[in-house]
Design a protein around this motif. Structure first.
Motif: not given
Length: 335
Positions: A78-106
């Motif tokens: 996302p890009a936020a307006a100044s003064g607003a809360t930055d929700p952070g970058d999020v990644s969702v990875t589907n690895t298949g049999r080992t499941g799903v990994a989620v990353l929000v910032d670090d």
């Protein structure tokens, strides 16, 4: 002190990871694993290690992200307006049999095996950031101190772990447009390509954006600020977004190679595409420059760097049309 949604989400994700460790001891997988299908899959459900074919992950901050195909990562930036809360970058990875990994910032969560695999893979793809690039990993707050040095004084940049190996051929969906935005968005994309001069330096970027004209197809970005399903087309367009969010870019990638990018610009704010700007308007070209930085693989820097890739924009910030030193170094490191 107000707790941001990204911070709250990170806390929630941390609780989930702790729960995985403490509840999995002595409990059979069949008994502990919650359901992992449908349009309301929680991060807690993913922590069981369940495989997901299709469905939608609902993050603690309210964003909805459609689970990508096996072997694919989808990243919302996302890009936020100044003064607003930055929700952070999020990644969702589907690895298949080992499941799903989620990353929000670090902050990682999801299936432990998938998290372990994806964390190691991401570290390999961004290894150069830790070797003197000037990058700052982790959350870059949109509510940081407003006083910013010249963008030519900061060498900071972050890499998101993906890049394009060929031209990005993209289209524009004018449905719901607040201004006639194709030219401004194209200019934002082209800022990162070819011979680029900024801060007394010139680099040659191999990144390529090819505008293909209009396409009546909504971009795969959700009104919650997350990502929908991949369509196979690269589309920039308009739509509702959470309050304080100016735009969101979603990129689908496989093993670090980007394969699709969609962008949504908010219909809830007032925009300007003029060469000069006045009043409570946001400069579309400047915000688009930021979003195309994401599209090409760059993450946020700290707000007080004054760089294009800082997380928040003020009204009429036409200076964001021009790359700073860290921006220039980042695109040069990727392309």
């Amino acid at each position: 002190m107000r707790t941001s949604s990204a911070t709250a989400g990170a806390v929630a994700l941390g609780i989930v990871l702790t729960a995985v460790v403490t509840t999995s001891v002595g409990v059979q997988q069949a008994e502990a694993a919650p359901s992992c299908h449908g349009d309301g899959i929680t991060v807690a459900a993913l922590a069981s290690g369940c495989a997901v074919g299709t469905g939608t992950v609902v993050l603690p901050d309210g964003r909805h992200v459609a689970v990508p195909p096996v072997g694919t990562t989808v990243t919302a930036m996302p890009a936020a307006a100044s003064g607003a809360t930055d929700p952070g970058d999020v990644s969702v990875t589907n690895t298949g049999r080992t499941g799903v990994a989620v990353l929000v910032d670090d902050h990682w969560a999801g299936a432990p095996a998938a998290v372990q695999h994806e964390r190691a893979a991401l570290q390999r793809r961004t290894r150069s950031d830790a070797a003197g690039s000037g990058a700052t990993a982790g959350r870059a707050s949109a509510t940081a101190a407003a006083s910013a040095p010249s963008s030519c004084s900061s060498r900071a940049y972050t890499k998101l772990g993906f890049r394009w190996t060929g031209p990005v051929a993209w289209s524009y969906d004018p449905d719901g447009q607040k201004v006639s935005g194709a030219a401004a968005i194209a200019a934002g994309a082209n800022t990162w390509t070819g011979s680029i001069s900024a801060c007394g330096r010139t680099v040659a970027s191999s990144a390529v954006a090819q505008y293909r004209g209009t396409l009546k197809q909504a971009p795969g970005v959700t009104a919650t600020g997350g990502c929908g399903t991949s369509s196979g087309s690269n589309v920039s367009g308009w739509g509702a977004l959470p309050s304080g969010t100016l735009a969101v870019t979603c990129v689908w990638s496989r093993s670090g190679v980007a394969v699709e990018v969609d962008q949504r610009y908010s219909t809830s704010v007032t925009w300007s595409v003029a060469s000069t700007c006045s009043g409570a308007r946001f400069d579309l070209r400047g915000v688009a420059t930021h979003e195309w930085g994401h599209a090409f693989g760059l993450g946020h820097t700290a707000q007080n760097t004054g760089l294009v890739m800082k997380p928040a924009s003020t009204t009429c910030e036409t200076g964001q049309r021009t790359l700073g030193l860290g921006d220039l170094m980042g695109i040069d490191a990727l392309y």
